[in-house]
Enzyme design. Structure first.
Site, PDB file in Angstrom:
ATOM      1  CG  HIS A  98      10.157   9.066  11.130  1.00 18.19           C
ATOM      2  ND1 HIS A  98       9.357  10.440  10.263  1.00 18.19           N
ATOM      3  CD2 HIS A  98      10.182   8.209  10.270  1.00 18.19           C
ATOM      4  CE1 HIS A  98       8.859  10.040   9.921  1.00 18.19           C
ATOM      5  NE2 HIS A  98       9.751   8.560   9.431  1.00 18.19           N
ATOM      6  NE  ARG A 147      11.339   9.438   6.683  1.00 20.52           N
ATOM      7  CZ  ARG A 147      11.634   8.858   5.673  1.00 20.52           C
ATOM      8  NH1 ARG A 147      12.718   8.997   5.179  1.00 20.52           N
ATOM      9  NH2 ARG A 147      11.320   7.655   4.823  1.00 20.52           N
ATOM     10  CD  GLU A 201       7.713   4.157   5.611  1.00 21.60           C
ATOM     11  OE1 GLU A 201       7.774   2.733   5.638  1.00 21.60           O
ATOM     12  OE2 GLU A 201       6.989   4.870   5.794  1.00 21.60           O
ATOM     13  CG  HIS A 271      11.677   4.401   9.045  1.00 17.08           C
ATOM     14  ND1 HIS A 271      11.490   5.717   7.964  1.00 17.08           N
ATOM     15  CD2 HIS A 271      12.490   4.173   8.176  1.00 17.08           C
ATOM     16  CE1 HIS A 271      13.241   5.797   8.255  1.00 17.08           C
ATOM     17  NE2 HIS A 271      13.490   5.091   8.047  1.00 17.08           N
TER      18      HIS A 271
HETATM   19  O1  LIG Z   1       5.606   7.611   2.869  1.00 16.51           O
HETATM   20  C1  LIG Z   1       5.897   7.115   3.877  1.00 16.51           C
HETATM   21  O2  LIG Z   1       7.109   6.764   3.130  1.00 16.51           O
HETATM   22  C2  LIG Z   1       4.244   6.616   4.785  1.00 16.51           C
HETATM   23  C3  LIG Z   1       4.896   7.215   5.824  1.00 16.51           C
HETATM   24  O3  LIG Z   1       5.079   8.536   6.210  1.00 16.51           O
HETATM   25  O4  LIG Z   1       3.286   7.093   4.330  1.00 16.51           O
HETATM   26  P1  LIG Z   1       1.977   5.987   4.799  1.00 16.51           P
HETATM   27  O5  LIG Z   1       1.524   6.298   5.852  1.00 16.51           O
HETATM   28  O6  LIG Z   1       1.410   6.231   3.618  1.00 16.51           O
HETATM   29  O7  LIG Z   1       2.412   4.646   4.960  1.00 16.51           O
END
Ligand SMILES: O=C(O)[C@@H](CO)OP(=O)(O)O
Length: 343
Positions: A98, A147, A201, A271
């Site tokens: 996203h 998102r 995610e 994600h």
């Molecule tokens: O905060 C989150 O959900 C993820 C993606 O933005 O972060 P990270 O980069 O730490 O995996």
């Protein structure tokens, strides 16, 4: 496009790169790899292409001579469409992380909290859409989070085929009944959008909503890096990448691969971490290698699924360039048909 027709596809593309005029290069200019044949491409470095900060593969020249037509854009009434389609023995798989979300902007751990895109994220999604505007898309899978859904829908506003993405509501009998379409023609002009929580995610546990910098200051950079990027260490009460992979990769194998096998071209909007786990599977990365895999927001990645194998084709370049269409005859022909239909 009949699913069964795809299974009947015959022959393989074994076209020497010289005759196609293909060259492949790592975009930082440091390495050039002339391809002997499409097959050899399988042997390219696993880490050649992820996101803007990393090395990217791009095709810089193409002049394929085209003989047969695998043509998903011709109207169904035209003759030869089915025959032509049978000749295609590949499917495109597009992965998009996203665009920037409001919590990316604030540098907060987001995980399964359902946060929309920023204006920049909206623009990134539109730019991503331009990059894939000439690649066939028959099915879209998104996570259950807004998102990813916004990204998919905004990207589709740029697609030259102008099919309408339609969210499929399977949550109950009434939802199914009330969202029926009663025209076969209209159905053909649409792209089903399936939402699946399995593509969400990674659940970030007790880090959700915390500022990433402040968390690093409090618990130490190394600890936070382990939580964020290691394969098997979960953040407090959250999912490790391994746990995320269990549901995301299982969904990919059980639900999405059968679509690719039937010849459907698929886009997945998801994600950073659910896509990292899927890419780990596609590119056979080890748990060590996946640590350094970073995905940029809004950069589409293209794979070709062919003869049961996933061949990474790098990030599509701008729509005005030959780009990934040069990689396969089917993509080149699809683009040619779009040019005929819409120019
Ligand atoms: O905060 C989150 O959900 C993820 C993606 O933005 O972060 P990270 O980069 O730490 O995996």
């Amino acid at each position: 496009m009949a699913a069964t027709a795809f299974h009947q596809a015959i022959g393989t593309l074994q076209i020497q790169s010289h005759s196609l005029g293909l060259r492949q290069e790592i975009s930082d200019g440091a390495v050039r790899l002339p391809l002997k044949s499409f097959k050899l491409e399988l042997g390219l470095s696993k880490r050649a292409c992820y996101g803007s900060g990393q090395r990217k593969l791009s095709v810089i020249q193409a002049s394929a001579s085209q003989t047969s037509v695998a043509d998903p854009v011709l109207s169904p009434s035209k003759k030869n469409t089915n025959e032509s389609w049978k000749k295609s023995n590949e499917a495109a798989l597009i992965l998009i992380r996203h665009g920037e979300s409001l919590w990316n902007e604030k540098n907060l751990f987001t995980g399964c909290v359902d946060v929309p895109l920023t204006k920049k994220g909206v623009e990134e999604a539109i730019e991503a859409g331009k990059k894939i505007s000439n690649i066939p898309i028959d099915m879209i899978y998104t996570s259950a989070l807004i998102r990813a859904q916004m990204t998919a829908m905004l990207a589709m506003t740029q697609h030259r085929r102008k099919k309408v993405p339609i969210v499929i509501h399977n949550e109950g009998e009434q939802a199914r009944a009330w969202s029926q379409i009663f025209s076969e023609d209209t159905k053909k002009q649409s792209v089903p959008v399936i939402q699946a929580w399995q593509l969400n995610e990674r659940m970030y546990g007790e880090l959700q909503g915390l500022n990433k910098q402040e968390t690093a200051d409090r618990y130490g950079k190394e600890q936070v890096h382990e939580w964020r990027r290691s394969y098997d260490i979960p953040p407090p009460n959250g999912e490790s990448l391994e746990m995320c992979a269990k549901r995301a990769v299982a969904y990919f194998k059980d639900t999405i691969v059968p679509q690719l096998l039937s010849g459907k071209n698929v886009m997945i909007a998801a994600h950073g971490n659910s896509l990292r786990s899927i890419i780990m599977y596609l590119d056979k990365l080890t748990s060590q290698e996946v640590i350094s895999l970073e995905l940029s927001t809004g950069i589409p990645m293209l794979y070709i699924f062919k003869e049961g194998k996933f061949i990474r084709r790098g990030s599509p370049v701008g729509p005005s360039e030959a780009g990934p269409y040069a990689y396969t005859r089917t993509l080149a022909l699809y683009r040619e048909k779009l040019d005929e239909m819409f120019n």
